[in-house]
Design a protein around this motif. Structure first.
Motif, PDB file in Angstrom:
ATOM      1  N   LEU A   1       0.832  -1.207   0.000  1.00  0.00           N
ATOM      2  CA  LEU A   1       0.000   0.000   0.000  1.00  0.00           C
ATOM      3  C   LEU A   1       0.866   1.257   0.000  1.00  0.00           C
ATOM      4  O   LEU A   1       0.567   2.233  -0.683  1.00  0.00           O
TER       5      LEU A   1
ATOM      6  N   THR B   1      -2.778   5.644   3.554  1.00  0.00           N
ATOM      7  CA  THR B   1      -3.233   6.943   4.027  1.00  0.00           C
ATOM      8  C   THR B   1      -2.137   7.608   4.861  1.00  0.00           C
ATOM      9  O   THR B   1      -1.158   6.967   5.272  1.00  0.00           O
TER      10      THR B   1
ATOM     11  N   ARG C   1      -1.073   3.970  -2.046  1.00  0.00           N
ATOM     12  CA  ARG C   1      -2.439   3.767  -1.563  1.00  0.00           C
ATOM     13  C   ARG C   1      -2.570   3.955  -0.050  1.00  0.00           C
ATOM     14  O   ARG C   1      -3.686   4.010   0.463  1.00  0.00           O
TER      15      ARG C   1
ATOM     16  N   ARG D   1     -10.641  -1.665   0.565  1.00  0.00           N
ATOM     17  CA  ARG D   1      -9.832  -0.566   0.039  1.00  0.00           C
ATOM     18  C   ARG D   1      -9.824  -0.556  -1.488  1.00  0.00           C
ATOM     19  O   ARG D   1      -9.966   0.486  -2.132  1.00  0.00           O
TER      20      ARG D   1
ATOM     21  N   ARG E   1     -10.009  -6.011   4.828  1.00  0.00           N
ATOM     22  CA  ARG E   1      -9.688  -4.576   4.720  1.00  0.00           C
ATOM     23  C   ARG E   1      -9.143  -4.241   3.335  1.00  0.00           C
ATOM     24  O   ARG E   1      -9.482  -3.198   2.760  1.00  0.00           O
TER      25      ARG E   1
END
Length: 286
Positions: free
Chosen positions: A31, A38, A36, A205, A201
């Motif tokens: 991620l 956060t 990706r 996403r 999760r």
């Protein structure tokens, strides 16, 4: 050119590539590398921030103990490329020269008591796998034969562990990191999740926002939906049985705060606010 963290894999991330990092899963690394993650997911934790505050203190302790002088160019903030590996980079903590003119990598760790079981006796090379991998990568980049891992564990005074350079292991690590990058970052294919919760999760996403489109179930979705129905029913039954068994144990314990046996140990201690916390620890479970 100095590599950036999103243009390759750092030595501290190789353990995550292999699924051996206690701090980051392969999916979490993916991620980050694909943009990706956060801001909250990439933010420094309080434990990491405290480790950075403690680093100069532990570095000075090592210098005083060993009579070492540090190379000012290696300060835990300078990122170095791997020779011949454009995708890989390293940010070693310190490079020390000892009184006998030997250069050594110095890796500095301030770790919690929960990791104490992963450390062997000081002076040995028994350190957590992630730190072993990290040290091997740093030694390769710096061209030194040995790493001194300085660690303060659970607030105790620091000590030193010694790791020798292993060229064969480093080649394997570089190959694994390169292959992971090509397979998952270049191809934009997420790695396998470590468990069902992370897989759920990740699916959420990647699915994005709902657009109002209705989907007719095909044969595969019919099977999956039926499995989910049965699993939810089983989970409800198991939860009820777990609650009843827990209640039975609490009745037997009464005011006792601990019970031990061949199974392991169960504690039921009071917090500061007086609420008792029931915590089983079974043998063989991590």
């Amino acid at each position: 050119m100095t590599p950036s963290r999103n243009s390759g894999i750092g030595a501290s991330e190789v353990a995550a590539v292999l699924g051996l990092s206690p701090y980051m899963t392969p999916v979490e690394l993916w991620l980050r590398k694909t943009g990706r993650a956060t801001e909250a997911e990439t933010a420094q934790t309080p434990e990491q921030a405290w480790g950075h505050y403690m680093e100069p203190v532990l570095a000075q302790w090592y210098a005083d103990k060993m009579g070492a002088a540090y190379d000012n160019a290696i300060d835990g903030k300078t990122t170095l490329p791997w020779p011949g590996e454009p995708l890989l980079f390293a940010t070693p903590d310190r490079l020390a020269t000892l009184p006998v003119a030997e250069r050594r990598l110095v890796e500095i760790k301030n770790v919690g008591r929960w990791m104490s079981s992963e450390w062997g006796e000081p002076g040995t090379d028994v350190v957590p796998e992630g730190y072993l991998i990290q040290s091997q990568c740093y030694m390769h980049v710096l061209g030194v034969p040995e790493a001194h891992v300085v660690a303060a564990i659970g607030g105790m005074p620091p000590d030193i562990w010694v790791v020798k350079y292993d060229a064969t292991l480093v080649r394997m690590l570089a190959d694994a990191a390169r292959e992971w990058w090509e397979r998952h970052v270049v191809a934009d294919e997420p790695p396998p999740a470590v468990d069902g919760a992370e897989d759920n999760r990740l699916a959420t996403r990647l699915a994005g926002k709902a657009n109002g489109h209705a989907l007719a179930a095909d044969a595969d979705l019919e099977i999956l939906a039926a499995q989910l129905r049965d699993q939810r029913a089983l989970a409800a039954e198991v939860k009820d049985l777990t609650e009843r068994t827990t209640a039975a144990i609490k009745r037997r314990m009464g005011a006792a705060h601990t019970v031990e046996g061949a199974f392991g140990k169960i504690t039921w201690r009071a917090r500061v606010d007086g609420v008792r916390v029931f915590k089983p620890a079974f043998r063989g479970e991590e």
